[in-house]
Design an enzyme around this catalytic site. Structure first.
Site, PDB file in Angstrom:
ATOM      1  N   TYR A  54     -11.333 -10.561  -3.039  1.00  0.00           N
ATOM      2  CA  TYR A  54     -11.675  -9.540  -2.041  1.00  0.00           C
ATOM      3  C   TYR A  54     -12.101 -10.167  -0.707  1.00  0.00           C
ATOM      4  O   TYR A  54     -11.855  -9.580   0.349  1.00  0.00           O
ATOM      5  CB  TYR A  54     -12.734  -8.574  -2.586  1.00  0.00           C
ATOM      6  CG  TYR A  54     -12.140  -7.670  -3.643  1.00  0.00           C
ATOM      7  CD1 TYR A  54     -11.375  -6.564  -3.290  1.00  0.00           C
ATOM      8  CD2 TYR A  54     -12.290  -7.965  -4.996  1.00  0.00           C
ATOM      9  CE1 TYR A  54     -10.780  -5.764  -4.260  1.00  0.00           C
ATOM     10  CE2 TYR A  54     -11.703  -7.170  -5.978  1.00  0.00           C
ATOM     11  CZ  TYR A  54     -10.941  -6.075  -5.593  1.00  0.00           C
ATOM     12  OH  TYR A  54     -10.336  -5.293  -6.555  1.00  0.00           O
ATOM     13  N   ASP A  90      -8.904  -0.495   3.044  1.00  0.00           N
ATOM     14  CA  ASP A  90      -8.972  -1.014   4.421  1.00  0.00           C
ATOM     15  C   ASP A  90      -9.651   0.022   5.332  1.00  0.00           C
ATOM     16  O   ASP A  90      -9.904   1.150   4.927  1.00  0.00           O
ATOM     17  CB  ASP A  90      -7.574  -1.430   4.927  1.00  0.00           C
ATOM     18  CG  ASP A  90      -6.633  -0.240   5.137  1.00  0.00           C
ATOM     19  OD1 ASP A  90      -7.031   0.739   5.800  1.00  0.00           O
ATOM     20  OD2 ASP A  90      -5.481  -0.301   4.648  1.00  0.00           O
ATOM     21  N   HIS A 105     -11.049   4.900  -3.368  1.00  0.00           N
ATOM     22  CA  HIS A 105     -11.180   3.650  -4.134  1.00  0.00           C
ATOM     23  C   HIS A 105     -12.158   2.665  -3.504  1.00  0.00           C
ATOM     24  O   HIS A 105     -12.109   1.481  -3.818  1.00  0.00           O
ATOM     25  CB  HIS A 105      -9.785   3.007  -4.321  1.00  0.00           C
ATOM     26  CG  HIS A 105      -8.882   3.817  -5.186  1.00  0.00           C
ATOM     27  ND1 HIS A 105      -7.506   3.659  -5.239  1.00  0.00           N
ATOM     28  CD2 HIS A 105      -9.157   4.832  -6.062  1.00  0.00           C
ATOM     29  CE1 HIS A 105      -6.993   4.528  -6.093  1.00  0.00           C
ATOM     30  NE2 HIS A 105      -7.964   5.253  -6.598  1.00  0.00           N
ATOM     31  N   THR A 172       2.438   6.014  -0.858  1.00  0.00           N
ATOM     32  CA  THR A 172       1.824   5.740  -2.164  1.00  0.00           C
ATOM     33  C   THR A 172       2.850   5.965  -3.258  1.00  0.00           C
ATOM     34  O   THR A 172       3.603   6.940  -3.220  1.00  0.00           O
ATOM     35  CB  THR A 172       0.566   6.605  -2.422  1.00  0.00           C
ATOM     36  OG1 THR A 172       0.172   6.432  -3.792  1.00  0.00           O
ATOM     37  CG2 THR A 172       0.764   8.078  -2.135  1.00  0.00           C
ATOM     38  N   SER A 173       2.862   5.050  -4.243  1.00  0.00           N
ATOM     39  CA  SER A 173       3.821   5.176  -5.344  1.00  0.00           C
ATOM     40  C   SER A 173       3.435   6.318  -6.290  1.00  0.00           C
ATOM     41  O   SER A 173       4.216   6.703  -7.139  1.00  0.00           O
ATOM     42  CB  SER A 173       3.874   3.863  -6.128  1.00  0.00           C
ATOM     43  OG  SER A 173       2.598   3.566  -6.666  1.00  0.00           O
TER      44      SER A 173
HETATM   45  N1  APR Z   1       5.838   2.996   5.103  1.00  0.00           N
HETATM   46  C1  APR Z   1       5.549   3.914   4.152  1.00  0.00           C
HETATM   47  N2  APR Z   1       5.523   3.631   2.829  1.00  0.00           N
HETATM   48  C2  APR Z   1       5.805   2.369   2.468  1.00  0.00           C
HETATM   49  C3  APR Z   1       6.102   1.353   3.401  1.00  0.00           C
HETATM   50  C4  APR Z   1       6.119   1.711   4.778  1.00  0.00           C
HETATM   51  N3  APR Z   1       6.397   0.823   5.747  1.00  0.00           N
HETATM   52  N4  APR Z   1       6.328   0.198   2.719  1.00  0.00           N
HETATM   53  C5  APR Z   1       6.172   0.492   1.415  1.00  0.00           C
HETATM   54  N5  APR Z   1       5.874   1.796   1.251  1.00  0.00           N
HETATM   55  C6  APR Z   1       5.611   2.550   0.018  1.00  0.00           C
HETATM   56  C7  APR Z   1       6.312   2.039  -1.226  1.00  0.00           C
HETATM   57  O1  APR Z   1       7.655   2.545  -1.271  1.00  0.00           O
HETATM   58  C8  APR Z   1       5.418   2.604  -2.334  1.00  0.00           C
HETATM   59  O2  APR Z   1       5.839   3.923  -2.709  1.00  0.00           O
HETATM   60  O3  APR Z   1       4.225   2.460  -0.288  1.00  0.00           O
HETATM   61  C9  APR Z   1       4.036   2.665  -1.685  1.00  0.00           C
HETATM   62  C10 APR Z   1       3.070   1.623  -2.166  1.00  0.00           C
HETATM   63  O4  APR Z   1       2.803   1.816  -3.521  1.00  0.00           O
HETATM   64  P1  APR Z   1       1.718   0.924  -4.283  1.00  0.00           P
HETATM   65  O5  APR Z   1       1.927  -0.518  -3.991  1.00  0.00           O
HETATM   66  O6  APR Z   1       1.714   1.344  -5.711  1.00  0.00           O
HETATM   67  O7  APR Z   1       0.331   1.331  -3.556  1.00  0.00           O
HETATM   68  P2  APR Z   1      -0.586   2.613  -3.811  1.00  0.00           P
HETATM   69  O8  APR Z   1       0.211   3.779  -4.250  1.00  0.00           O
HETATM   70  O9  APR Z   1      -1.448   2.765  -2.617  1.00  0.00           O
HETATM   71  O10 APR Z   1      -1.463   2.106  -5.025  1.00  0.00           O
HETATM   72  C11 APR Z   1      -2.450   2.952  -5.561  1.00  0.00           C
HETATM   73  O11 APR Z   1      -3.179   1.187  -6.964  1.00  0.00           O
HETATM   74  O12 APR Z   1      -4.036  -0.827  -7.741  1.00  0.00           O
HETATM   75  C12 APR Z   1      -4.101   0.152  -6.887  1.00  0.00           C
HETATM   76  O13 APR Z   1      -6.249   0.679  -6.301  1.00  0.00           O
HETATM   77  C13 APR Z   1      -5.013   0.272  -5.773  1.00  0.00           C
HETATM   78  O14 APR Z   1      -5.296   2.153  -4.299  1.00  0.00           O
HETATM   79  C14 APR Z   1      -4.349   1.370  -4.980  1.00  0.00           C
HETATM   80  C15 APR Z   1      -3.616   2.169  -6.057  1.00  0.00           C
END
Ligand code: APR
Length: 229
Positions: A54, A90, A105, A172-173
């Protein structure tokens, strides 16, 4: 009365600010094991490794800047009521200037006591050292919700989604629960827009714009504001 836009953001909104996402092929979870750096058990086993993980992310954040997507959501406040619910730790929404932000989170720029997580300290971009103690004398830890921990802001976030006039989901995924389940709280007739260049989990009834955040969010905001004027 201004329409209430609730925005659920994930790592993708900060990707173009240089902060990596988690589940991409070059993402954080390819290089680190979740159980090592993002669970209470991992912290108990090897606090130094977790603090370093971190500390590095905080240092990287210090050098990052908000991008056009963060700024567009600030601009939307001049025509709409905007609440941001972010899974990101962030502070780029804050630095862009958004007024209402719920961190699901936790926040990288805060530390908390490992004895009492309600004892929270602003640390800015300073590292947390092994041996750094809270006022009760226990080790300081990142103010981050780890896997297996409860999400204290979840109920508030669900209430906000339930009262939204429009739900926007960016970068977000939607693979991590309970955060991903928030989309289910939107009213049945509420429009939902997803902006993501990848393939996030399906959201029933959503309009999916396959665009990068820095391009898709400003365009979407401009269109929404034009409809109000
Ligand atoms: N603009 C918009 N979306 C984007 C971009 C971009 N330039 N680049 C990537 N992405 C998308 C990807 O296609 C994906 O769907 O951002 C998403 C990121 O997904 P993750 O990596 O799974 O992140 P997130 O959904 O925020 O994860 C959720 O998991 O471990 C954790 O606690 C952590 O808060 C986080 C949580």
């Amino acid at each position: 009365m201004k329409k209430h836009i609730v925005v659920l953001t994930g790592a993708g909104i900060s990707a173009e600010s240089g902060l990596g996402t988690f589940r991409a092929s070059d993402g954080l979870w390819e290089r680190h094991r979740i159980e090592d750096v993002a669970t209470p058990e991992g912290f108990q086993r090897d606090p130094e490794r977790v603090l370093q993980f971190y500390n590095e992310r905080r240092d990287q954040l210090r050098q990052a800047e908000p991008n056009a997507a963060h700024f567009a959501l600030v601009e939307l406040e001049s025509s709409h009521r905007v609440t941001i619910i972010t899974q990101n730790i962030d502070d780029l929404h804050e630095r862009a200037g958004s007024s209402h932000i719920v961190h699901l989170h936790g926040e990288l720029t805060k530390a908390c006591s490992s004895q009492d997580v309600e004892l929270i300290y602003d640390i800015g971009y300073q590292p947390i050292e092994l041996g750094g103690r809270c006022e009760l004398g226990s080790q300081l830890r990142p103010f981050v919700v780890w896997f297996g921990e409860s999400v204290p802001m979840l109920e508030r976030a669900a209430e906000l989604v339930a009262e939204a006039d429009h739900l926007l989901v960016v970068g977000t995924s939607l693979q991590v629960y309970p955060a991903a389940g928030l989309v289910e709280w939107a009213g049945p007739s509420i429009p939902i827009t997803v902006i993501d260049p990848g393939t996030p989990a399906h959201v029933r009834g959503a309009n999916v714009l396959r665009k990068r955040a820095s391009e898709g969010v400003p365009a979407w905001v401009e269109e929404l504001r034009a409809r109000v004027d």
